[in-house]
Design an enzyme around this catalytic site. Structure first.
Site, PDB file in Angstrom:
ATOM      1  N   ARG A  56       0.826  -1.216   0.000  1.00  0.00           N
ATOM      2  CA  ARG A  56       0.000   0.000   0.000  1.00  0.00           C
ATOM      3  C   ARG A  56       0.859   1.264   0.000  1.00  0.00           C
ATOM      4  O   ARG A  56       0.535   2.257  -0.646  1.00  0.00           O
ATOM      5  CB  ARG A  56      -0.926   0.005   1.216  1.00  0.00           C
ATOM      6  CG  ARG A  56      -1.784   1.269   1.317  1.00  0.00           C
ATOM      7  CD  ARG A  56      -3.146   0.953   1.891  1.00  0.00           C
ATOM      8  NE  ARG A  56      -3.861   2.089   2.430  1.00  0.00           N
ATOM      9  CZ  ARG A  56      -4.726   2.822   1.716  1.00  0.00           C
ATOM     10  NH1 ARG A  56      -4.911   2.592   0.445  1.00  0.00           N
ATOM     11  NH2 ARG A  56      -5.391   3.806   2.295  1.00  0.00           N
ATOM     12  N   HIS A  60       0.574   4.351  -2.641  1.00  0.00           N
ATOM     13  CA  HIS A  60       0.398   5.753  -2.238  1.00  0.00           C
ATOM     14  C   HIS A  60       1.516   6.615  -2.789  1.00  0.00           C
ATOM     15  O   HIS A  60       1.295   7.732  -3.256  1.00  0.00           O
ATOM     16  CB  HIS A  60       0.372   5.880  -0.713  1.00  0.00           C
ATOM     17  CG  HIS A  60      -0.972   5.626  -0.119  1.00  0.00           C
ATOM     18  ND1 HIS A  60      -1.392   6.187   1.056  1.00  0.00           N
ATOM     19  CD2 HIS A  60      -1.994   4.859  -0.558  1.00  0.00           C
ATOM     20  CE1 HIS A  60      -2.630   5.793   1.327  1.00  0.00           C
ATOM     21  NE2 HIS A  60      -3.008   4.972   0.373  1.00  0.00           N
ATOM     22  N   ASN A  88      -3.706   8.338   6.417  1.00  0.00           N
ATOM     23  CA  ASN A  88      -2.489   7.761   6.994  1.00  0.00           C
ATOM     24  C   ASN A  88      -2.742   6.542   7.865  1.00  0.00           C
ATOM     25  O   ASN A  88      -1.799   5.869   8.254  1.00  0.00           O
ATOM     26  CB  ASN A  88      -1.752   8.824   7.820  1.00  0.00           C
ATOM     27  CG  ASN A  88      -2.602   9.305   8.995  1.00  0.00           C
ATOM     28  OD1 ASN A  88      -3.670   8.774   9.231  1.00  0.00           O
ATOM     29  ND2 ASN A  88      -2.104  10.278   9.710  1.00  0.00           N
ATOM     30  N   HIS A 185      -5.910  -5.696  -2.845  1.00  0.00           N
ATOM     31  CA  HIS A 185      -6.784  -5.891  -1.686  1.00  0.00           C
ATOM     32  C   HIS A 185      -6.987  -7.363  -1.325  1.00  0.00           C
ATOM     33  O   HIS A 185      -7.854  -7.690  -0.527  1.00  0.00           O
ATOM     34  CB  HIS A 185      -8.123  -5.164  -1.909  1.00  0.00           C
ATOM     35  CG  HIS A 185      -7.994  -3.672  -1.862  1.00  0.00           C
ATOM     36  ND1 HIS A 185      -8.987  -2.807  -2.219  1.00  0.00           N
ATOM     37  CD2 HIS A 185      -6.946  -2.889  -1.482  1.00  0.00           C
ATOM     38  CE1 HIS A 185      -8.558  -1.551  -2.068  1.00  0.00           C
ATOM     39  NE2 HIS A 185      -7.316  -1.575  -1.632  1.00  0.00           N
TER      40      HIS A 185
HETATM   41  C1  HEM Z   1      -8.488   1.501  -6.618  1.00  0.00           C
HETATM   42  C2  HEM Z   1      -8.398   2.422  -5.693  1.00  0.00           C
HETATM   43  C3  HEM Z   1      -8.071   2.104  -4.269  1.00  0.00           C
HETATM   44  C4  HEM Z   1      -8.768   2.520  -3.178  1.00  0.00           C
HETATM   45  C5  HEM Z   1      -9.998   3.399  -3.176  1.00  0.00           C
HETATM   46  C6  HEM Z   1      -8.124   1.950  -2.020  1.00  0.00           C
HETATM   47  C7  HEM Z   1      -8.539   2.158  -0.714  1.00  0.00           C
HETATM   48  C8  HEM Z   1      -8.021   1.519   0.388  1.00  0.00           C
HETATM   49  C9  HEM Z   1      -8.470   1.710   1.740  1.00  0.00           C
HETATM   50  C10 HEM Z   1      -9.557   2.678   2.171  1.00  0.00           C
HETATM   51  C11 HEM Z   1      -7.763   0.873   2.535  1.00  0.00           C
HETATM   52  C12 HEM Z   1      -7.924   0.672   4.035  1.00  0.00           C
HETATM   53  C13 HEM Z   1      -7.218   1.717   4.846  1.00  0.00           C
HETATM   54  C14 HEM Z   1      -7.497   1.502   6.294  1.00  0.00           C
HETATM   55  O1  HEM Z   1      -8.606   1.796   6.721  1.00  0.00           O
HETATM   56  O2  HEM Z   1      -6.632   1.008   7.024  1.00  0.00           O
HETATM   57  C15 HEM Z   1      -6.861   0.155   1.688  1.00  0.00           C
HETATM   58  C16 HEM Z   1      -5.973  -0.803   2.128  1.00  0.00           C
HETATM   59  C17 HEM Z   1      -5.045  -1.430   1.317  1.00  0.00           C
HETATM   60  N1  HEM Z   1      -4.840  -1.168  -0.023  1.00  0.00           N
HETATM   61 FE1  HEM Z   1      -6.010  -0.070  -1.243  1.00  0.00          FE
HETATM   62  N2  HEM Z   1      -7.066   1.198  -2.413  1.00  0.00           N
HETATM   63  C18 HEM Z   1      -6.988   1.262  -3.787  1.00  0.00           C
HETATM   64  C19 HEM Z   1      -6.021   0.680  -4.579  1.00  0.00           C
HETATM   65  C20 HEM Z   1      -4.974  -0.074  -4.099  1.00  0.00           C
HETATM   66  C21 HEM Z   1      -3.853  -0.509  -4.890  1.00  0.00           C
HETATM   67  C22 HEM Z   1      -3.612  -0.133  -6.355  1.00  0.00           C
HETATM   68  C23 HEM Z   1      -3.069  -1.264  -4.080  1.00  0.00           C
HETATM   69  C24 HEM Z   1      -1.772  -1.962  -4.403  1.00  0.00           C
HETATM   70  C25 HEM Z   1      -1.527  -2.542  -5.553  1.00  0.00           C
HETATM   71  C26 HEM Z   1      -3.712  -1.299  -2.781  1.00  0.00           C
HETATM   72  C27 HEM Z   1      -3.262  -2.015  -1.701  1.00  0.00           C
HETATM   73  C28 HEM Z   1      -3.820  -1.980  -0.440  1.00  0.00           C
HETATM   74  C29 HEM Z   1      -3.368  -2.816   0.658  1.00  0.00           C
HETATM   75  C30 HEM Z   1      -2.290  -3.890   0.590  1.00  0.00           C
HETATM   76  C31 HEM Z   1      -4.139  -2.462   1.771  1.00  0.00           C
HETATM   77  C32 HEM Z   1      -4.019  -3.014   3.188  1.00  0.00           C
HETATM   78  C33 HEM Z   1      -3.018  -2.183   3.956  1.00  0.00           C
HETATM   79  C34 HEM Z   1      -2.617  -2.761   5.297  1.00  0.00           C
HETATM   80  O3  HEM Z   1      -3.154  -3.785   5.728  1.00  0.00           O
HETATM   81  O4  HEM Z   1      -1.729  -2.173   5.920  1.00  0.00           O
HETATM   82  N3  HEM Z   1      -4.851  -0.548  -2.827  1.00  0.00           N
HETATM   83  N4  HEM Z   1      -7.023   0.565   0.381  1.00  0.00           N
HETATM   84  C1  LIG Z   2      -2.808  10.947  10.821  1.00  0.00           C
HETATM   85  O1  LIG Z   2      -3.232  12.222  10.404  1.00  0.00           O
HETATM   86  C2  LIG Z   2      -3.919  12.962  11.384  1.00  0.00           C
HETATM   87  C3  LIG Z   2      -4.363  14.268  10.751  1.00  0.00           C
HETATM   88  O2  LIG Z   2      -5.082  14.033   9.595  1.00  0.00           O
HETATM   89  C4  LIG Z   2      -2.995  13.171  12.595  1.00  0.00           C
HETATM   90  O3  LIG Z   2      -3.700  13.847  13.617  1.00  0.00           O
HETATM   91  C5  LIG Z   2      -2.489  11.827  13.114  1.00  0.00           C
HETATM   92  O4  LIG Z   2      -1.524  12.008  14.123  1.00  0.00           O
HETATM   93  C6  LIG Z   2      -1.868  11.022  11.998  1.00  0.00           C
HETATM   94  N1  LIG Z   2      -1.554   9.681  12.482  1.00  0.00           N
HETATM   95  C7  LIG Z   2      -0.400   9.063  12.233  1.00  0.00           C
HETATM   96  C8  LIG Z   2      -0.286   7.677  12.727  1.00  0.00           C
HETATM   97  O5  LIG Z   2       0.504   9.603  11.639  1.00  0.00           O
END
Ligand code: HEM
Ligand SMILES: *[C@@H]1O[C@H](CO)[C@@H](O)[C@H](O)[C@H]1NC(C)=O
Ligand SMILES: *[C@@H]1O[C@H](CO)[C@@H](O)[C@H](O)[C@H]1NC(C)=O
Ligand SMILES: *[C@@H]1O[C@H](CO)[C@@H](O)[C@H](O)[C@H]1NC(C)=O
Length: 313
Positions: A56, A60, A88, A185
Site C-alpha cells: 500500500r 500511495h 495515513n 486488496h
Molecule cells: C483503486 C483504488 C483504491 C482505493 C480506493 C483503495 C482504498 C483503500 C483503503 C480505504 C484501505 C484501508 C485503509 C485503512 O482503513 O486502514 C486500503 C488498504 C489497502 N490497499 Fe487499497 N485502495 C486502492 C487501490 C490499491 C492498490 C492499487 C493497491 C496496491 C496494488 C492497494 C493495496 C492496499 C493494501 C495492501 C491495503 C491493506 C493495507 C494494510 O493492511 O496495511 N490498494 N485501500
Molecule cells: C494521521 O493524520 C492525522 C491528521 O489528519 C494526525 O492527527 C495523526 O496524528 C496522523 N496519524 C499518524 C499515525 O501519523
C-alpha cells in the site's frame, strides 16, 4: 474547470522523464536486491502485517508526485507531510524501508534511491505472500516535496467506477490496470472508518448499502458499531489476508468486499469482464498484476538520491 486544473497539475508532476532499467545498479550496487529482500523478510517474520503495509505504501507513493518516496518524508516545521495526512491510518512499517536503506547505504553509499528501495520492497512483499515475482525497473529519483494536502489526490473507497477510471487515467493507467491493481486488496486490513459509510446511514432512506451481502453487512456492523468505535477496529480485506490469491475477485461477485470502490468494478461491462477473468483464473490474475505493477511503479518524479529516507538531502 477546477477538475481540469487539478488534472493538469497532477500530469505536470509526472512529466519528468526518467528512464528506468532493470540493470541500473548492476555495477554500482550489485547486492541491493538481496539487502532489501532481507529487510523485508526479517520484518515479515516478526509481523505478518508488514507485506500489506509495504504494498500500500508503494501505491500511495506512486499516486502522489510519482514514485518518488514522497510518502516517506516526515513533516518538518510548518509543512505537514503525506504521512500525516488523512489517509495515513493504513500506512505503517516505515521502519522496514529505513532498515533496508541503512543496509544499502553501508554497502553502496549515496547510490540507491528510497523510491527504488520501496518499489523493490513492494515486489518482495508480494513474493513473500505467495504472489508472483517480477523484475523491478530501477533508477527512480527521490523527490523533495511531500504535502498532506495532496493526499486528496488518492482515490477514495467511496469512488464509483467513473471516478476510479479518471483517477487511474490521470496517471496513465487503464481500466485493465485498475482491475488488476485493485487485487492488491487480497492482502491486509481496513479500519472501520474506511467503510463505515456503507453499513450505517448509507443515505437518507437506506441504512445499509444494498450492494453488500446482508449477512456480511451484519458481521461488519457488529465489528464496527455506529458510535464509540474502538479506533483500531476493522476487518481483513479478504479472509486469507496474508496470502496473495485471487479470492478478492470471487468476493466481489459475492458482494463481500469492504469498499464501494471494490464493488464498483462490476459496474461497467469492461471492468466486469476483466474481474470475471481474474476471479476464474489465478494465473491470469498473477500475470495481470505483474504487468500493471510494473506500469504503476514506473511513474517517476523525483530529483535526488536521498541519504535518509525520511528527510530531504
Ligand atoms: C483503486 C483504488 C483504491 C482505493 C480506493 C483503495 C482504498 C483503500 C483503503 C480505504 C484501505 C484501508 C485503509 C485503512 O482503513 O486502514 C486500503 C488498504 C489497502 N490497499 Fe487499497 N485502495 C486502492 C487501490 C490499491 C492498490 C492499487 C493497491 C496496491 C496494488 C492497494 C493495496 C492496499 C493494501 C495492501 C491495503 C491493506 C493495507 C494494510 O493492511 O496495511 N490498494 N485501500
Ligand atoms: C494521521 O493524520 C492525522 C491528521 O489528519 C494526525 O492527527 C495523526 O496524528 C496522523 N496519524 C499518524 C499515525 O501519523
Ligand atoms: C460518480 O460520481 C460522480 C461524483 O459524485 C458523479 O458525478 C457521477 O455521475 C457518478 N458516476 C456514476 C457512473 O455513477
Ligand atoms: C439510497 O440508496 C438506495 C440504494 O442505492 C437508493 O435506491 C435510494 O434511492 C437512495 N436514496 C436517496 C435518498 O438517495
Amino acid at each position: 474547470m477546477s477538475a481540469l486544473l487539478t488534472s493538469l497539475l497532477i500530469l505536470s508532476f509526472f512529466s519528468t522523464i526518467t528512464s528506468l532499467s532493470s540493470k541500473y545498479y548492476e555495477k554500482t550496487c550489485p547486492n541491493v536486491e538481496s539487502l532489501v529482500r532481507k529487510s523485508v523478510r526479517d520484518a515479515t517474520t516478526n509481523d505478518k502485517k508488514v507485506p500489506a503495509a509495504l504494498l500500500r505504501m508503494h501505491f500511495h507513493d506512486c499516486f502522489i508526485r510519482g514514485c518518488d518516496a514522497s510518502v516517506l518524508l516526515d513533516s518538518k516545521g510548518k509543512n505537514t507531510a503525506e504521512k500525516d495526512g488523512p489517509p495515513n491510518v493504513s500506512l505503517h512499517a516505515f521502519f522496514v524501508i529505513d532498515n533496508a536503506k541503512k543496509a544499502v547505504e553501508s554497502a553502496c553509499p549515496g547510490i540507491v534511491s528510497c523510491a527504488d528501495i520501496l518499489a523493490l520492497a513492494a515486489r518482495d512483499a508480494v513474493v513473500l505472500s505467495g504472489g508472483p515475482s517480477w523484475v523491478v525497473p530501477k533508477g527512480r529519483k527521490d523527490g523533495r516535496t511531500s504535502k498532506a494536502s495532496e493526499t486528496i489526490q488518492l482515490p477514495a473507497p467511496t469512488f464509483n467506477i467513473s471516478q476510479l477510471q479518471q483517477s487511474f487515467a490521470l496517471r496513465g493507467l487503464s481500466l485493465e490496470d485498475l482491475v488488476a491493481l485493485s487485487g492488491g486488496h487480497t492482502l491486509g486490513f481496513s479500519h472501520c472508518s474506511s467503510f463505515k459509510n456503507r453499513i450505517h446511514n448509507f443515505n437518507a432512506t437506506t441504512d445499509v448499502d444494498p450492494s453488500i451481502n446482508p449477512s456480511f453487512a451484519a458481521s461488519l456492523k457488529s465489528t464496527c458499531q455506529a458510535n464509540n468505535n474502538e479506533k483500531n477496529a476493522g476487518a481483513p480485506m479478504d479472509p486469507s489476508s496474508t496470502s496473495f490469491d485471487n479470492i478478492y475477485y470471487k468476493l466481489i461477485f459475492q458482494q463481500k468486499t469492504l469498499f464501494s470502490s471494490d464493488q464498483a468494478l462490476l459496474d461497467s461491462p469492461k471492468t466486469k469482464r476483466l474481474a470475471t477473468k481474474l476471479a476464474t483464473s489465478e494465473d491470469a490474475f498473477r500475470k495481470a498484476f505483474v504487468k500493471s505493477m510494473i506500469k504503476m511503479s514506473s511513474i517517476t518524479g523525483g530529483q535526488e538520491v536521498r541519504k535518509k529516507c525520511n528527510v530531504v538531502n
